[in-house]
Design a protein around this motif. Structure first.
Motif, PDB file in Angstrom:
ATOM      1  N   ILE A   1       8.841  -5.253  -0.947  1.00 42.71           N
ATOM      2  CA  ILE A   1       8.204  -4.272  -1.824  1.00 42.71           C
ATOM      3  C   ILE A   1       6.695  -4.348  -1.645  1.00 42.71           C
ATOM      4  CG2 ILE A   1       7.883  -3.486  -4.197  1.00 42.71           C
ATOM      5  CD1 ILE A   1      10.720  -3.192  -3.151  1.00 42.71           C
ATOM      6  N   SER A   2       6.066  -3.198  -1.463  1.00 45.95           N
ATOM      7  CA  SER A   2       4.621  -3.164  -1.270  1.00 45.95           C
ATOM      8  C   SER A   2       3.903  -3.223  -2.615  1.00 45.95           C
ATOM      9  CB  SER A   2       4.210  -1.889  -0.522  1.00 45.95           C
ATOM     10  OG  SER A   2       2.807  -1.715  -0.560  1.00 45.95           O
ATOM     11  N   PHE A   3       3.118  -4.277  -2.805  1.00 47.48           N
ATOM     12  CA  PHE A   3       2.308  -4.396  -4.020  1.00 47.48           C
ATOM     13  C   PHE A   3       1.278  -3.273  -4.074  1.00 47.48           C
ATOM     14  CE2 PHE A   3      -1.414  -5.891  -6.349  1.00 47.48           C
ATOM     15  CZ  PHE A   3      -0.846  -6.348  -7.539  1.00 47.48           C
TER      16      PHE A   3
ATOM     17  N   SER B   1       0.951  11.817  -3.930  1.00 49.49           N
ATOM     18  CA  SER B   1       1.576  12.383  -2.728  1.00 49.49           C
ATOM     19  C   SER B   1       1.524  11.422  -1.550  1.00 49.49           C
ATOM     20  CB  SER B   1       0.904  13.707  -2.355  1.00 49.49           C
ATOM     21  OG  SER B   1      -0.410  13.505  -1.865  1.00 49.49           O
ATOM     22  N   VAL B   2       0.586  10.470  -1.579  1.00 49.07           N
ATOM     23  CA  VAL B   2       0.450   9.543  -0.445  1.00 49.07           C
ATOM     24  C   VAL B   2       0.609   8.077  -0.856  1.00 49.07           C
ATOM     25  CG1 VAL B   2      -0.994  11.097   0.927  1.00 49.07           C
ATOM     26  CG2 VAL B   2      -2.079   9.569  -0.737  1.00 49.07           C
ATOM     27  N   ALA B   3       0.906   7.821  -2.129  1.00 48.52           N
ATOM     28  CA  ALA B   3       0.997   6.443  -2.627  1.00 48.52           C
ATOM     29  C   ALA B   3       2.107   5.644  -1.952  1.00 48.52           C
ATOM     30  CB  ALA B   3       1.206   6.445  -4.143  1.00 48.52           C
ATOM     31  N   ILE B   4       3.087   6.339  -1.403  1.00 47.97           N
ATOM     32  CA  ILE B   4       4.213   5.654  -0.751  1.00 47.97           C
ATOM     33  C   ILE B   4       3.839   5.150   0.644  1.00 47.97           C
ATOM     34  CG2 ILE B   4       5.187   7.681   0.417  1.00 47.97           C
ATOM     35  CD1 ILE B   4       7.120   4.904  -1.469  1.00 47.97           C
ATOM     36  N   PHE B   5       2.692   5.551   1.162  1.00 47.92           N
ATOM     37  CA  PHE B   5       2.277   5.162   2.514  1.00 47.92           C
ATOM     38  C   PHE B   5       2.334   3.653   2.761  1.00 47.92           C
ATOM     39  CE2 PHE B   5       0.259   9.128   4.248  1.00 47.92           C
ATOM     40  CZ  PHE B   5       0.756   8.984   5.538  1.00 47.92           C
ATOM     41  N   PRO B   6       1.740   2.803   1.882  1.00 50.51           N
ATOM     42  CA  PRO B   6       1.810   1.358   2.138  1.00 50.51           C
ATOM     43  C   PRO B   6       3.244   0.832   2.230  1.00 50.51           C
ATOM     44  CG  PRO B   6       0.132   1.838   0.506  1.00 50.51           C
ATOM     45  CD  PRO B   6       0.893   3.112   0.720  1.00 50.51           C
ATOM     46  N   GLN B   7       4.153   1.400   1.403  1.00 51.07           N
ATOM     47  CA  GLN B   7       5.550   0.970   1.451  1.00 51.07           C
ATOM     48  C   GLN B   7       6.205   1.390   2.757  1.00 51.07           C
ATOM     49  OE1 GLN B   7       7.573  -0.801  -1.098  1.00 51.07           O
ATOM     50  NE2 GLN B   7       8.547  -1.034   0.883  1.00 51.07           N
ATOM     51  N   LEU B   8       5.967   2.608   3.181  1.00 47.89           N
ATOM     52  CA  LEU B   8       6.535   3.080   4.448  1.00 47.89           C
ATOM     53  C   LEU B   8       5.924   2.340   5.633  1.00 47.89           C
ATOM     54  CD1 LEU B   8       6.656   6.945   3.790  1.00 47.89           C
ATOM     55  CD2 LEU B   8       8.506   5.280   3.578  1.00 47.89           C
ATOM     56  N   PHE B   9       4.645   2.009   5.521  1.00 46.88           N
ATOM     57  CA  PHE B   9       3.978   1.244   6.573  1.00 46.88           C
ATOM     58  C   PHE B   9       4.595  -0.148   6.686  1.00 46.88           C
ATOM     59  CE2 PHE B   9       0.406  -1.414   8.131  1.00 46.88           C
ATOM     60  CZ  PHE B   9       0.144  -0.753   9.328  1.00 46.88           C
ATOM     61  N   MET B  10       4.921  -0.741   5.530  1.00 49.24           N
ATOM     62  CA  MET B  10       5.574  -2.048   5.534  1.00 49.24           C
ATOM     63  C   MET B  10       6.959  -1.949   6.174  1.00 49.24           C
ATOM     64  SD  MET B  10       6.604  -4.513   2.308  1.00 49.24           S
ATOM     65  CE  MET B  10       4.927  -5.003   1.938  1.00 49.24           C
ATOM     66  N   LEU B  11       7.694  -0.896   5.845  1.00 48.56           N
ATOM     67  CA  LEU B  11       9.002  -0.691   6.463  1.00 48.56           C
ATOM     68  C   LEU B  11       8.873  -0.562   7.979  1.00 48.56           C
ATOM     69  CD1 LEU B  11      10.971   1.840   4.212  1.00 48.56           C
ATOM     70  CD2 LEU B  11      11.510  -0.562   4.635  1.00 48.56           C
TER      71      LEU B  11
ATOM     72  N   ASP C   1       4.745 -11.207   0.564  1.00 49.93           N
ATOM     73  CA  ASP C   1       4.031 -11.584   1.778  1.00 49.93           C
ATOM     74  C   ASP C   1       2.918 -10.570   2.060  1.00 49.93           C
ATOM     75  OD1 ASP C   1       3.126 -12.469   4.168  1.00 49.93           O
ATOM     76  OD2 ASP C   1       5.008 -12.221   5.266  1.00 49.93           O
ATOM     77  N   PRO C   2       1.670 -10.889   1.679  1.00 51.19           N
ATOM     78  CA  PRO C   2       0.573  -9.937   1.893  1.00 51.19           C
ATOM     79  C   PRO C   2       0.252  -9.698   3.360  1.00 51.19           C
ATOM     80  CG  PRO C   2      -0.268 -12.066   1.152  1.00 51.19           C
ATOM     81  CD  PRO C   2       1.220 -12.126   1.022  1.00 51.19           C
ATOM     82  N   SER C   3       0.769 -10.548   4.244  1.00 55.57           N
ATOM     83  CA  SER C   3       0.467 -10.382   5.667  1.00 55.57           C
ATOM     84  C   SER C   3       1.138  -9.155   6.272  1.00 55.57           C
ATOM     85  CB  SER C   3       0.888 -11.635   6.449  1.00 55.57           C
ATOM     86  OG  SER C   3       2.299 -11.790   6.445  1.00 55.57           O
ATOM     87  N   ILE C   4       2.162  -8.627   5.583  1.00 52.31           N
ATOM     88  CA  ILE C   4       2.799  -7.405   6.082  1.00 52.31           C
ATOM     89  C   ILE C   4       2.516  -6.200   5.176  1.00 52.31           C
ATOM     90  CG2 ILE C   4       4.644  -8.614   7.294  1.00 52.31           C
ATOM     91  CD1 ILE C   4       6.478  -8.010   4.958  1.00 52.31           C
TER      92      ILE C   4
END
Length: 212
Positions: free
Chosen positions: A32-34, A128-138, A87-90
């Motif tokens: 999960i992206s913090f 509209s773009v807040a999900i970007f960090p989560q998708l980037f982590m995926l 894990d903040p590294s990802i």
């Protein structure tokens, strides 16, 4: 309120309950992206600042308070209670690339150059773009737990259901909100790749894995 918005709100609620259950049941916030969760908290706090001076309805009040409090609770779980599992590294997407343009657009494209209106518009663009960090982590990990994908699916469904809601309101109320519609289309578009993998793999009992 029409049925599309109602089901959209229910999907949004479901996404939050799924996420909280995932964290508490597994005692982990792995995957999960913090940063995404922090952005959603900011979205709710800037959008619902009208709680301080405007009354709409009991439903409206309860939903707004729930979204603010639940997002803060999720941040608490990730930052303190289950911090060692994150894990903040990802989780490395630079959110300033989202915050800056969203605020800049809110200053230029809004319905009234007033503090509360600018904050509301900012929240629309940012969501509209807040999900970007989560998708980037995926994208970095290439995989996700099944329950995490259910959370993302419910979150994407919430926004997708708002599209027929806007169409319905256009034909029944003659109401058009260009800012919300444009941001909603962008947000829904970001989920297309995710939904393809979700429907072709997860719903068929397979593990969520992005194509190499």
């Amino acid at each position: 309120m029409n049925i599309f918005r109602l089901f959209g709100d229910l999907a949004h609620l479901a996404s939050i309950f799924i996420l909280i259950q995932k964290i508490q049941k597994t005692r982990s916030c792995r995957g999960i992206s913090f940063k995404t969760q922090a952005l959603y908290a900011l979205v709710f706090m800037t959008r619902y600042i009208d709680l301080l001076f405007r009354w709409v309805s009991v439903y409206n009040l309860v939903m707004k308070l729930f979204f603010i409090s639940s997002s803060c609770y999720i941040l608490y779980l990730m930052k303190y209670r289950f911090r060692p599992t994150h894990d903040p590294s990802i989780d490395t997407f630079k959110i300033e690339y989202l915050l800056g343009p969203s605020f800049f657009l809110a200053l230029i494209f809004n319905y009234a150059f007033e503090p509360t209106e600018i904050l509301w518009t900012f929240s629309i663009y940012l969501e509209s773009v807040a999900i970007f960090p989560q998708l980037f982590m995926l994208q970095r990990t290439g995989e996700a737990e099944t329950i995490t994908t259910h959370y993302l699916a419910a979150l994407g469904l919430y926004r997708a259901l708002y599209l027929p809601n806007w169409i319905y309101r256009y034909f029944t109320e003659d109401v058009v909100d260009p800012i919300a519609v444009t941001a909603g289309l962008v947000q829904t578009g970001l989920y297309l790749d995710f939904f393809y993998v979700y429907f072709t793999k997860v719903l068929h009992g397979q593990k969520f894995e992005l194509p190499a």
